[in-house]
Write an enzyme that holds these catalytic residues in place. Structure first.
Site, PDB file in Angstrom:
ATOM      1  N   GLU A   1       0.739  -1.113   0.039  1.00  0.00           N
ATOM      2  CA  GLU A   1      -0.024   0.134   0.044  1.00  0.00           C
ATOM      3  C   GLU A   1       1.026   1.093  -0.047  1.00  0.00           C
ATOM      4  O   GLU A   1       2.095   1.314   0.582  1.00  0.00           O
ATOM      5  CB  GLU A   1      -1.130   0.018   1.127  1.00  0.00           C
TER       6      GLU A   1
ATOM      7  N   CYS B   1       3.734   8.301   1.494  1.00  0.00           N
ATOM      8  CA  CYS B   1       4.410   7.238   2.302  1.00  0.00           C
ATOM      9  C   CYS B   1       4.164   5.949   1.789  1.00  0.00           C
ATOM     10  O   CYS B   1       3.285   5.258   0.932  1.00  0.00           O
ATOM     11  CB  CYS B   1       3.149   7.236   3.407  1.00  0.00           C
TER      12      CYS B   1
ATOM     13  N   CYS C   1       5.342  -7.167   7.271  1.00  0.00           N
ATOM     14  CA  CYS C   1       6.331  -6.824   8.088  1.00  0.00           C
ATOM     15  C   CYS C   1       6.841  -8.026   9.194  1.00  0.00           C
ATOM     16  O   CYS C   1       5.630  -8.609   9.565  1.00  0.00           O
ATOM     17  CB  CYS C   1       6.061  -5.699   8.949  1.00  0.00           C
TER      18      CYS C   1
ATOM     19  N   CYS D   1       4.700  -5.984  15.728  1.00  0.00           N
ATOM     20  CA  CYS D   1       4.264  -4.902  16.789  1.00  0.00           C
ATOM     21  C   CYS D   1       2.775  -5.294  17.001  1.00  0.00           C
ATOM     22  O   CYS D   1       1.857  -5.370  16.014  1.00  0.00           O
ATOM     23  CB  CYS D   1       4.523  -3.554  16.408  1.00  0.00           C
TER      24      CYS D   1
ATOM     25  N   CYS E   1       0.085  -2.723  15.535  1.00  0.00           N
ATOM     26  CA  CYS E   1       0.116  -2.415  14.105  1.00  0.00           C
ATOM     27  C   CYS E   1      -0.691  -3.574  13.166  1.00  0.00           C
ATOM     28  O   CYS E   1      -0.073  -4.637  13.326  1.00  0.00           O
ATOM     29  CB  CYS E   1       1.503  -2.259  13.735  1.00  0.00           C
TER      30      CYS E   1
ATOM     31  N   SER F   1      10.643   4.754  15.989  1.00  0.00           N
ATOM     32  CA  SER F   1       9.202   4.551  16.666  1.00  0.00           C
ATOM     33  C   SER F   1       9.251   4.124  17.991  1.00  0.00           C
ATOM     34  O   SER F   1       9.607   2.891  18.294  1.00  0.00           O
ATOM     35  CB  SER F   1       8.435   3.560  16.004  1.00  0.00           C
TER      36      SER F   1
ATOM     37  N   CYS G   1      -1.464   5.705   9.871  1.00  0.00           N
ATOM     38  CA  CYS G   1      -0.243   4.935  10.433  1.00  0.00           C
ATOM     39  C   CYS G   1      -0.755   3.615  10.826  1.00  0.00           C
ATOM     40  O   CYS G   1      -1.829   3.749  11.905  1.00  0.00           O
ATOM     41  CB  CYS G   1       0.402   5.800  11.549  1.00  0.00           C
TER      42      CYS G   1
END
Ligand code: SAH
Ligand code: SF4
Length: 346
Positions: free
Chosen positions: A87, A100, A107, A111, A114, A208, A327
């Site tokens: 994306e 972005c 990933c 986390c 997320c 982060s 985000c």
């Protein structure tokens, strides 16, 4: 066949070794300077245009194209040649236009808060796949000029290190973007931060952080067990002493988890000695994380307390929530599919 954006200028020149050099420069300028599709570079012969577009097909196929915030935020879901999806989000502001980009399909960092982390890792992206996201967005932004690129889409850019650095260099050299308008965001791969510091790139680094005590950070960010806060602080010190760029710390405010008075103190103790700038983001909702974002009242209180502690801080306004483009919401999951995802809580 790779896309044109996979090639360095030298490789492109090599590829067109039979063409006069001025022709090669014309095409290069068309692609990178004018953001033209090869087919529309009318200054070169039709047959060459046809050959090049056949040889270098686009690596991105639009699967979804959605907008929010009165058209100032736009998100694309792209399918890559092997069917994996990524994306890209374009955001128009009064003074800048930011894209972005994703650095990986999925990933591996896991986390908990997320959506990308909840969905897992598919594969690394190539330099061309990252650059083509930028070019695609820059074309869509016209007549405005794309000014900023943030590596804050899907994936951990520093877990795809050579590709990230390669893409950053080419965005600067080929697209002419100022290095300070390029931001790499990392969850905290400490040795890679130190390596990046030594690349001589005047880019912005966003860390982060989200928690400044190891107990909470371990729960939110599994990588913290490998590179705990003491190790991260060392890496940040290397960044500060090696580059001239101020570090940004990202902090998504989670109700009752990292928005307490104690959290303000811990964050200030971490950020202040590093002269870092703190970006507060209210946590965006994701399907697999049950805890809510802090109220806007609490976000403001948290900000004011940091200011009193002498920390530089801004509250980042959230874009694209209604289209799952904000985000942490990038997971190629439509609202209908969400209900079947496993739910985790901390
Ligand atoms: N992997 C990199 C870059 C991609 S994530 C990183 O983690 O830094 C981009 C930013 O979105 C990071 O700061 C990340 O912590 C934040 N983020 C992830 N999930 C979020 C959520 N649900 N709400 C708000 N921010 C989130
Ligand atoms: Fe990966 Fe960043 Fe999401 Fe963590 S926050 S899972 S590192 S994309």
């Amino acid at each position: 066949m790779p896309s044109l954006f996979e090639l360095t200028k030298e490789q492109f020149v090599e590829h067109l070794v039979d063409e006069p050099r001025f022709r090669v420069d014309q095409i290069w300028h068309g692609v990178w300077g004018e953001l033209d599709d090869v087919q529309s570079i009318t200054t070169i012969p039709k047959i060459l245009r046809a050959r090049l577009s056949e040889q270098f097909p686009s690596s991105l196929r639009v699967v979804e194209d959605v907008q929010s915030d009165h058209g100032t935020t736009r998100k694309w879901v792209f399918a890559l040649h092997d069917g994996s999806t990524i994306e890209t989000v374009l955001m128009g502001y009064r003074d800048r236009v930011t894209v972005c980009v994703s650095s990986q399909a999925g990933c591996a960092m896991g986390c908990t808060f997320c959506a990308t982390g909840q969905a897992g890792f598919t594969r690394q992206l190539s330099v061309g796949e990252i650059l083509e996201q930028v070019i695609f967005a820059a074309r869509a932004a016209r007549p405005r000029r794309l000014t900023n690129v943030v590596f804050m889409g899907m994936g951990e850019p520093l877990a795809n290190y050579p590709v990230t650095v390669g893409a950053v260099r080419r965005l600067h050299e080929y697209l002419g973007l100022s290095a300070r308008h390029l931001t790499v965001s990392t969850v905290g791969v400490a040795p890679a931060i130190e390596r990046l510091a030594r690349e001589g790139l005047a880019i912005t680094l966003a860390l982060s952080l989200h928690a400044a005590n190891d107990e909470t950070r371990n729960e939110l960010i599994p990588l913290n067990r490998r590179y705990p806060l003491s190790r991260l602080r060392e890496a940040c010190e290397v960044w500060n002493s090696t580059t001239s760029r101020r570090l940004s710390l990202e902090w998504a405010l989670i109700d009752g988890v990292n928005d307490t008075d104690k959290a303000v103190e811990e964050l200030a103790d971490f950020a202040y000695p590093l002269h870092a700038h703190v970006n507060l983001i209210p946590l965006n909702p994701t399907p697999g994380f049950l805890v809510r974002g802090s109220s806007s009242h609490r976000v403001n209180e948290f900000r004011d307390a940091l200011v009193r502690a002498g920390v530089n801080v801004t509250v980042r306004n959230t874009r694209g929530r209604s289209i799952d483009a904000a985000c942490g919401q990038l997971a190629n999951v439509t609202n209908a599919k969400r209900r079947s995802l496993p739910v985790r809580s901390i």
